[in-house]
Design a protein around this motif. Structure first.
Motif, PDB file in Angstrom:
ATOM      1  N   GLN A  14       0.821  -1.202   0.000  1.00 35.83           N
ATOM      2  CA  GLN A  14       0.000   0.000   0.000  1.00 35.83           C
ATOM      3  C   GLN A  14       0.857   1.255   0.000  1.00 35.83           C
ATOM      4  O   GLN A  14       2.040   1.218   0.322  1.00 35.83           O
ATOM      5  CB  GLN A  14      -0.904   0.047   1.239  1.00 35.83           C
ATOM      6  CG  GLN A  14      -2.131  -0.841   1.196  1.00 35.83           C
ATOM      7  CD  GLN A  14      -3.050  -0.551   2.373  1.00 35.83           C
ATOM      8  OE1 GLN A  14      -2.609  -0.227   3.472  1.00 35.83           O
ATOM      9  NE2 GLN A  14      -4.357  -0.661   2.143  1.00 35.83           N
ATOM     10  N   MET A  15       0.220   2.369  -0.359  1.00 34.89           N
ATOM     11  CA  MET A  15       0.825   3.692  -0.205  1.00 34.89           C
ATOM     12  C   MET A  15      -0.272   4.656   0.223  1.00 34.89           C
ATOM     13  O   MET A  15      -1.467   4.374   0.081  1.00 34.89           O
ATOM     14  CB  MET A  15       1.465   4.180  -1.497  1.00 34.89           C
ATOM     15  CG  MET A  15       0.469   4.477  -2.603  1.00 34.89           C
ATOM     16  SD  MET A  15       1.059   5.663  -3.835  1.00 34.89           S
ATOM     17  CE  MET A  15       1.124   7.182  -2.868  1.00 34.89           C
ATOM     18  N   GLN A  16       0.154   5.798   0.736  1.00 32.75           N
ATOM     19  CA  GLN A  16      -0.823   6.812   1.116  1.00 32.75           C
ATOM     20  C   GLN A  16      -0.324   8.194   0.748  1.00 32.75           C
ATOM     21  O   GLN A  16       0.878   8.449   0.695  1.00 32.75           O
ATOM     22  CB  GLN A  16      -1.114   6.755   2.617  1.00 32.75           C
ATOM     23  CG  GLN A  16       0.072   7.123   3.487  1.00 32.75           C
ATOM     24  CD  GLN A  16      -0.304   7.297   4.950  1.00 32.75           C
ATOM     25  OE1 GLN A  16      -1.322   7.898   5.265  1.00 32.75           O
ATOM     26  NE2 GLN A  16       0.509   6.745   5.842  1.00 32.75           N
ATOM     27  N   LEU A  17      -1.273   9.071   0.455  1.00 28.67           N
ATOM     28  CA  LEU A  17      -1.000  10.490   0.326  1.00 28.67           C
ATOM     29  C   LEU A  17      -1.594  11.146   1.562  1.00 28.67           C
ATOM     30  O   LEU A  17      -2.819  11.275   1.688  1.00 28.67           O
ATOM     31  CB  LEU A  17      -1.633  11.054  -0.943  1.00 28.67           C
ATOM     32  CG  LEU A  17      -0.965  10.703  -2.274  1.00 28.67           C
ATOM     33  CD1 LEU A  17      -1.731  11.331  -3.432  1.00 28.67           C
ATOM     34  CD2 LEU A  17       0.482  11.153  -2.306  1.00 28.67           C
ATOM     35  N   LYS A  18      -0.739  11.541   2.472  1.00 30.51           N
ATOM     36  CA  LYS A  18      -1.211  12.020   3.767  1.00 30.51           C
ATOM     37  C   LYS A  18      -2.116  13.238   3.648  1.00 30.51           C
ATOM     38  O   LYS A  18      -3.139  13.343   4.332  1.00 30.51           O
ATOM     39  CB  LYS A  18      -0.008  12.324   4.668  1.00 30.51           C
ATOM     40  CG  LYS A  18       0.787  11.099   5.057  1.00 30.51           C
ATOM     41  CD  LYS A  18       1.952  11.450   5.962  1.00 30.51           C
ATOM     42  CE  LYS A  18       2.749  10.213   6.333  1.00 30.51           C
ATOM     43  NZ  LYS A  18       3.910  10.539   7.209  1.00 30.51           N
ATOM     44  N   ASP A  19      -1.738  14.166   2.764  1.00 30.70           N
ATOM     45  CA  ASP A  19      -2.527  15.393   2.633  1.00 30.70           C
ATOM     46  C   ASP A  19      -3.933  15.119   2.124  1.00 30.70           C
ATOM     47  O   ASP A  19      -4.864  15.880   2.387  1.00 30.70           O
ATOM     48  CB  ASP A  19      -1.827  16.380   1.702  1.00 30.70           C
ATOM     49  CG  ASP A  19      -0.547  16.932   2.314  1.00 30.70           C
ATOM     50  OD1 ASP A  19      -0.375  16.786   3.535  1.00 30.70           O
ATOM     51  OD2 ASP A  19       0.268  17.492   1.567  1.00 30.70           O
ATOM     52  N   LYS A  20      -4.084  14.024   1.361  1.00 28.25           N
ATOM     53  CA  LYS A  20      -5.397  13.697   0.805  1.00 28.25           C
ATOM     54  C   LYS A  20      -6.126  12.637   1.635  1.00 28.25           C
ATOM     55  O   LYS A  20      -7.306  12.350   1.383  1.00 28.25           O
ATOM     56  CB  LYS A  20      -5.243  13.175  -0.636  1.00 28.25           C
ATOM     57  CG  LYS A  20      -4.741  14.194  -1.632  1.00 28.25           C
ATOM     58  CD  LYS A  20      -4.502  13.575  -2.991  1.00 28.25           C
ATOM     59  CE  LYS A  20      -5.788  13.166  -3.671  1.00 28.25           C
ATOM     60  NZ  LYS A  20      -6.572  14.319  -4.168  1.00 28.25           N
ATOM     61  N   GLY A  21      -5.420  12.038   2.593  1.00 26.31           N
ATOM     62  CA  GLY A  21      -6.029  10.945   3.339  1.00 26.31           C
ATOM     63  C   GLY A  21      -6.348   9.758   2.454  1.00 26.31           C
ATOM     64  O   GLY A  21      -7.307   9.018   2.696  1.00 26.31           O
ATOM     65  N   LEU A  22      -5.539   9.583   1.404  1.00 29.73           N
ATOM     66  CA  LEU A  22      -5.806   8.561   0.400  1.00 29.73           C
ATOM     67  C   LEU A  22      -4.904   7.354   0.594  1.00 29.73           C
ATOM     68  O   LEU A  22      -3.680   7.485   0.698  1.00 29.73           O
ATOM     69  CB  LEU A  22      -5.583   9.146  -1.001  1.00 29.73           C
ATOM     70  CG  LEU A  22      -5.765   8.205  -2.188  1.00 29.73           C
ATOM     71  CD1 LEU A  22      -7.222   7.779  -2.319  1.00 29.73           C
ATOM     72  CD2 LEU A  22      -5.281   8.884  -3.482  1.00 29.73           C
ATOM     73  N   TYR A  23      -5.489   6.166   0.640  1.00 26.23           N
ATOM     74  CA  TYR A  23      -4.750   4.917   0.687  1.00 26.23           C
ATOM     75  C   TYR A  23      -5.085   4.110  -0.564  1.00 26.23           C
ATOM     76  O   TYR A  23      -6.265   3.972  -0.907  1.00 26.23           O
ATOM     77  CB  TYR A  23      -5.130   4.090   1.921  1.00 26.23           C
ATOM     78  CG  TYR A  23      -4.619   4.644   3.230  1.00 26.23           C
ATOM     79  CD1 TYR A  23      -3.453   4.149   3.814  1.00 26.23           C
ATOM     80  CD2 TYR A  23      -5.302   5.665   3.884  1.00 26.23           C
ATOM     81  CE1 TYR A  23      -2.981   4.659   5.014  1.00 26.23           C
ATOM     82  CE2 TYR A  23      -4.839   6.182   5.092  1.00 26.23           C
ATOM     83  CZ  TYR A  23      -3.679   5.666   5.643  1.00 26.23           C
ATOM     84  OH  TYR A  23      -3.218   6.173   6.832  1.00 26.23           O
ATOM     85  N   VAL A  24      -4.062   3.604  -1.237  1.00 26.71           N
ATOM     86  CA  VAL A  24      -4.299   2.759  -2.415  1.00 26.71           C
ATOM     87  C   VAL A  24      -3.429   1.511  -2.303  1.00 26.71           C
ATOM     88  O   VAL A  24      -2.343   1.532  -1.705  1.00 26.71           O
ATOM     89  CB  VAL A  24      -3.983   3.502  -3.727  1.00 26.71           C
ATOM     90  CG1 VAL A  24      -4.986   4.621  -3.968  1.00 26.71           C
ATOM     91  CG2 VAL A  24      -2.564   4.040  -3.733  1.00 26.71           C
ATOM     92  N   SER A  25      -3.893   0.423  -2.895  1.00 26.97           N
ATOM     93  CA  SER A  25      -3.195  -0.855  -2.825  1.00 26.97           C
ATOM     94  C   SER A  25      -2.360  -1.092  -4.073  1.00 26.97           C
ATOM     95  O   SER A  25      -2.646  -0.550  -5.158  1.00 26.97           O
ATOM     96  CB  SER A  25      -4.201  -2.003  -2.664  1.00 26.97           C
ATOM     97  OG  SER A  25      -4.884  -1.899  -1.433  1.00 26.97           O
ATOM     98  N   ASN A  26      -1.350  -1.918  -3.938  1.00 25.29           N
ATOM     99  CA  ASN A  26      -0.488  -2.277  -5.048  1.00 25.29           C
ATOM    100  C   ASN A  26      -1.294  -3.025  -6.097  1.00 25.29           C
ATOM    101  O   ASN A  26      -2.142  -3.870  -5.768  1.00 25.29           O
ATOM    102  CB  ASN A  26       0.670  -3.147  -4.554  1.00 25.29           C
ATOM    103  CG  ASN A  26       1.852  -3.123  -5.500  1.00 25.29           C
ATOM    104  OD1 ASN A  26       1.724  -3.356  -6.695  1.00 25.29           O
ATOM    105  ND2 ASN A  26       3.028  -2.843  -4.958  1.00 25.29           N
TER     106      ASN A  26
END
Length: 314
Positions: free
Chosen positions: A213-225
């Motif tokens: 996984q990764m996240q964009l902290k400013d967007k509160g976004l989590y996405v999976s590989n």
């Protein structure tokens, strides 16, 4: 008891003779891959162990982002780019369709965040944003991609036309004029060579491509590989030792993967292009890995492996 020993010894002798005389590749163990092309590269020797239409150019979709990753890491290594650099998102980058992080025009993200977006989630908007930041325009970045391809010894059949791998059809009316027109095309052999060069020159890329996984902290976004072969992803396609690298889908080509896996220090690169279904690319890559890791065993280990698979016990 003696009879069982004789059966076991006879079976072992037959296996040893077959392996010694014909070797697995002539025994028909080479995998049958249901795809437009497929290649298995052994990184220890640099040899191609399986080649199915490996020199036929095909649209690679997001697999072409391996070259975008290569150029980013080249610049990080040379010091001309830093992970902490803040990259502006242009109107053009924000319009990228397909896999994206929904980046907005005028926002800023670090090189590290965008690189993780490319490597883990295959985000098209992140790829274009980095290309524009590094070269001034995506068009200039494409020239860098093709120059790097030639420096790596990739064939003339491999040509890059954008940073994302999106087809002209997928880009539609937002496509910008470029020096190099047409569709991005790659061969499976060149893709394997590029993947191997990326790992050789920048081995730390596996620390990112192997994350689930990764996240964009400013967007509160989590996405999976997007690579379901990673052991940490679980599920039917998880493969022991897999740690990268890139998946892709194109409506013309189908499903693709450039996969990397390592067991006991032995690394293989498996490329499958033009698979018909979402899962068949992973299944094809797993077949290539199985074949490669078996072929990499010493003869004695192969005998034990086959005997175990046949269920023969002493």
């Amino acid at each position: 008891m003696k009879r069982r020993i004789l059966i076991w010894a006879g079976a072992a002798l037959i296996v040893v003779v077959l392996i010694t005389v014909w070797r697995p590749i002539e025994l028909g163990f080479k995998p049958d891959i249901d795809a437009g092309s497929a290649v298995l590269l052994d990184m220890d020797s640099g040899d191609i162990w399986v080649n199915i239409n490996g020199d036929v150019p095909m649209p690679p979709a997001s697999v072409s982002k391996l070259m975008t990753e290569m150029i980013v890491l080249d610049h990080i290594t040379s010091g001309t780019l830093r992970w902490e650099d803040r990259v502006p998102i242009s109107a053009y980058a924000s319009q990228m369709g397909g896999m994206s992080l929904s980046l907005k025009r005028g926002d800023f993200y670090t090189v590290r965040e965008l690189f993780e977006g490319i490597t883990i989630y295959s985000a098209n908007d992140a790829a274009v944003a980095l290309a524009e930041y590094m070269a001034g325009s995506e068009d200039s970045f494409v020239l860098m991609m093709n120059d790097r391809a030639r420096s790596l010894g990739l064939s003339p059949n491999t040509v890059f036309t954008n940073a994302s791998g999106l087809s002209s059809k997928d880009l539609g009316i937002i496509r910008q004029p470029t020096h190099i027109g047409g569709q991005t095309m790659m061969t499976a052999r060149d893709t394997a060579k590029l993947a191997a060069a990326l790992i050789h020159n920048h081995p730390d890329v596996l620390n990112i491509s192997g994350r689930t996984q990764m996240q964009l902290k400013d967007k509160g976004l989590y996405v999976s590989n997007s690579n379901l072969m990673l052991p940490g992803m679980g599920g039917a396609y998880a493969y022991d030792g897999a740690d990268g690298l890139k998946t892709g889908y194109d409506s013309q080509t189908g499903y693709c993967i450039a996969g990397s896996a390592q067991r006991e220090g032995h690394r293989l690169i498996a490329v499958v292009m033009g698979a018909e279904t979402y899962g068949s690319r992973f299944e094809g890559a797993a077949k290539l890995f199985d074949y490669g890791f078996f072929r990499g065993l010493h003869y004695g280990e192969r005998v034990k492996h086959i005997i175990h698979a046949l269920g023969i016990r002493s």
